[in-house]
Scaffold this motif. Structure first.
Motif, PDB file in Angstrom:
ATOM      1  N   THR A  98       0.826  -1.211   0.000  1.00 36.23           N
ATOM      2  CA  THR A  98       0.000   0.000   0.000  1.00 36.23           C
ATOM      3  C   THR A  98       0.859   1.259   0.000  1.00 36.23           C
ATOM      4  OG1 THR A  98      -1.721  -1.188   1.215  1.00 36.23           O
ATOM      5  CG2 THR A  98      -1.860   1.205   1.193  1.00 36.23           C
ATOM      6  N   VAL A  99       1.925   1.272   0.780  1.00 38.39           N
ATOM      7  CA  VAL A  99       2.821   2.430   0.793  1.00 38.39           C
ATOM      8  C   VAL A  99       3.394   2.688  -0.596  1.00 38.39           C
ATOM      9  CG1 VAL A  99       5.084   3.197   1.601  1.00 38.39           C
ATOM     10  CG2 VAL A  99       3.421   2.363   3.236  1.00 38.39           C
ATOM     11  N   ALA A 100       3.639   1.610  -1.346  1.00 34.30           N
ATOM     12  CA  ALA A 100       4.234   1.751  -2.677  1.00 34.30           C
ATOM     13  C   ALA A 100       3.187   1.930  -3.776  1.00 34.30           C
ATOM     14  CB  ALA A 100       5.086   0.519  -2.995  1.00 34.30           C
ATOM     15  N   GLU A 101       1.913   1.983  -3.421  1.00 40.34           N
ATOM     16  CA  GLU A 101       0.852   2.063  -4.423  1.00 40.34           C
ATOM     17  C   GLU A 101       0.871   3.423  -5.115  1.00 40.34           C
ATOM     18  OE1 GLU A 101      -1.294   0.366  -6.687  1.00 40.34           O
ATOM     19  OE2 GLU A 101      -1.490  -0.804  -4.836  1.00 40.34           O
ATOM     20  N   PRO A 102       1.102   3.464  -6.439  1.00 40.51           N
ATOM     21  CA  PRO A 102       1.192   4.751  -7.145  1.00 40.51           C
ATOM     22  C   PRO A 102      -0.087   5.583  -7.029  1.00 40.51           C
ATOM     23  CG  PRO A 102       2.024   2.959  -8.510  1.00 40.51           C
ATOM     24  CD  PRO A 102       1.381   2.323  -7.322  1.00 40.51           C
ATOM     25  N   LEU A 141      -1.393   1.352   7.236  1.00 40.49           N
ATOM     26  CA  LEU A 141      -1.686   0.636   8.481  1.00 40.49           C
ATOM     27  C   LEU A 141      -3.049  -0.035   8.420  1.00 40.49           C
ATOM     28  CD1 LEU A 141      -0.357   3.191  11.128  1.00 40.49           C
ATOM     29  CD2 LEU A 141       0.546   0.893  10.708  1.00 40.49           C
ATOM     30  N   ALA A 142      -4.028   0.667   7.841  1.00 40.84           N
ATOM     31  CA  ALA A 142      -5.372   0.109   7.730  1.00 40.84           C
ATOM     32  C   ALA A 142      -5.383  -1.138   6.861  1.00 40.84           C
ATOM     33  CB  ALA A 142      -6.326   1.163   7.155  1.00 40.84           C
ATOM     34  N   VAL A 143      -4.681  -1.076   5.728  1.00 40.29           N
ATOM     35  CA  VAL A 143      -4.649  -2.233   4.829  1.00 40.29           C
ATOM     36  C   VAL A 143      -3.877  -3.388   5.465  1.00 40.29           C
ATOM     37  CG1 VAL A 143      -3.885  -3.079   2.581  1.00 40.29           C
ATOM     38  CG2 VAL A 143      -4.909  -0.812   2.778  1.00 40.29           C
ATOM     39  N   GLY A 144      -2.760  -3.074   6.121  1.00 41.89           N
ATOM     40  CA  GLY A 144      -2.012  -4.127   6.803  1.00 41.89           C
ATOM     41  C   GLY A 144      -2.858  -4.846   7.832  1.00 41.89           C
ATOM     42  N   THR A 193      -6.367   2.132  -2.756  1.00 46.45           N
ATOM     43  CA  THR A 193      -5.457   1.171  -2.125  1.00 46.45           C
ATOM     44  C   THR A 193      -5.464  -0.167  -2.843  1.00 46.45           C
ATOM     45  OG1 THR A 193      -7.223   0.534  -0.601  1.00 46.45           O
ATOM     46  CG2 THR A 193      -5.663   2.169   0.153  1.00 46.45           C
ATOM     47  N   THR A 194      -6.603  -0.520  -3.424  1.00 48.48           N
ATOM     48  CA  THR A 194      -6.720  -1.819  -4.099  1.00 48.48           C
ATOM     49  C   THR A 194      -6.443  -1.618  -5.584  1.00 48.48           C
ATOM     50  OG1 THR A 194      -9.107  -1.428  -4.207  1.00 48.48           O
ATOM     51  CG2 THR A 194      -8.298  -2.791  -2.422  1.00 48.48           C
ATOM     52  N   SER A 195      -5.172  -1.446  -5.902  1.00 50.51           N
ATOM     53  CA  SER A 195      -4.795  -1.127  -7.273  1.00 50.51           C
ATOM     54  C   SER A 195      -3.686  -2.058  -7.750  1.00 50.51           C
ATOM     55  CB  SER A 195      -4.379   0.345  -7.352  1.00 50.51           C
ATOM     56  OG  SER A 195      -4.205   0.751  -8.674  1.00 50.51           O
ATOM     57  N   ALA A 227     -11.759  -6.911  -0.717  1.00 51.60           N
ATOM     58  CA  ALA A 227     -12.922  -6.151  -0.250  1.00 51.60           C
ATOM     59  C   ALA A 227     -12.691  -5.610   1.152  1.00 51.60           C
ATOM     60  CB  ALA A 227     -14.165  -7.041  -0.276  1.00 51.60           C
ATOM     61  N   PHE A 228     -12.101  -6.420   2.006  1.00 47.02           N
ATOM     62  CA  PHE A 228     -11.829  -5.978   3.373  1.00 47.02           C
ATOM     63  C   PHE A 228     -10.729  -4.928   3.393  1.00 47.02           C
ATOM     64  CE2 PHE A 228     -10.791  -7.049   7.945  1.00 47.02           C
ATOM     65  CZ  PHE A 228     -11.990  -6.552   8.431  1.00 47.02           C
ATOM     66  N   ALA A 229      -9.755  -5.083   2.492  1.00 50.70           N
ATOM     67  CA  ALA A 229      -8.659  -4.107   2.425  1.00 50.70           C
ATOM     68  C   ALA A 229      -9.128  -2.750   1.909  1.00 50.70           C
ATOM     69  CB  ALA A 229      -7.546  -4.639   1.524  1.00 50.70           C
TER      70      ALA A 229
END
Length: 244
Positions: A98-102, A141-144, A193-195, A227-229
């Motif tokens: 997620t941190v690296a998500e463009p 943090l949320a996605v983790g 985030t979901t990319s 979906a949860f992420a």
């Protein structure tokens, strides 16, 4: 080498087929509805060609790289039998991707610019960078945490619909208390985030883990992590806005 070129050619044809509806829509509305020539046609054609090539390489890379490594690591952790390490890996995977998500980087920077323009934060470079970094870390943090809970769900066999329903109830409750300026950003953060980076690895992790555990069905237990992420960042970002 011949097999690789064959697979790339098939992926290229698939990418061209996927791009055709977009090109048709743009051409129809520009030429038929607006009855105007397409501006910067040369740049549009070059850009479309680059998109097709990039999409082809990206999809092929998923097939030969990210999906296999995600599934193999899930199998290895399941065989190792250490729940603690598996959960730590799940959190680190969700956080790191997620941190690296463009898309998240772009949205965070845009949100910082808008927040500065609206007077929520100072207009200095330091304050805008701090706001954008804080937003990215909050979402990560949320996605983790979401991936950690999702993996625990697969291990325990919890029905995903109860987690999703409870999560969206939390979103509704948080929306009533969060500052109006942060609500739209929070909702968008769930999508960005979901990319490109997060989805392949997380999906492969869930399917591989469900396939390696006796009594779990990859179709019913392996999917749902995405979906949860996309749900938890909405809650965390609204909380971030309330704290600020």
């Amino acid at each position: 080498m011949h097999t690789l070129l064959k697979h790339l050619a098939n992926s290229l044809l698939d990418s061209i087929r996927d791009m055709l509806p977009i090109v048709a829509v743009i051409a129809f509305f520009q030429l038929v509805v607006l009855q105007e020539p397409i501006p910067n046609l040369e740049g549009l054609l070059i850009g479309s060609m680059l998109v097709v090539i990039g999409l082809t390489l990206f999809v092929h890379g998923l097939k030969i790289g990210l999906f296999p490594i995600g599934e193999s690591m899930a199998f290895d952790f399941a065989r190792k039998g250490s729940v603690t390490w598996l959960l730590l890996f799940a959190f680190a995977l969700g956080f790191g991707t997620t941190v690296a998500e463009p898309a998240l980087i772009a949205v965070s920077e845009e949100a910082a610019e808008v927040a500065a323009t609206g007077g929520m934060i100072g207009d200095s470079i330091e304050e805008k960078e701090g706001y954008a970094d804080g937003l990215r870390l909050t979402v990560a943090l949320a996605v983790g945490l979401a991936i950690l809970i999702g993996v625990l769900r697969i291990l325990r066999g919890w029905p995903i619909q109860y987690l999703i329903i409870g999560g969206y109830l939390g979103v509704v409750i948080m929306t009533a208390f969060a500052p109006p300026e942060i609500i739209g950003i929070a909702y968008d953060s769930g999508g960005v985030t979901t990319s490109t980076i997060t989805v392949p690895l997380v999906t492969a992790l869930g399917v591989g883990l469900a396939s390696s555990i006796q009594g779990r069905n990859p179709m019913t237990d392996g999917f749902g992590l995405i979906a949860f992420a996309s749900l938890t960042p909405m809650i965390f970002v609204m909380g971030y806005g309330m704290i600020l």
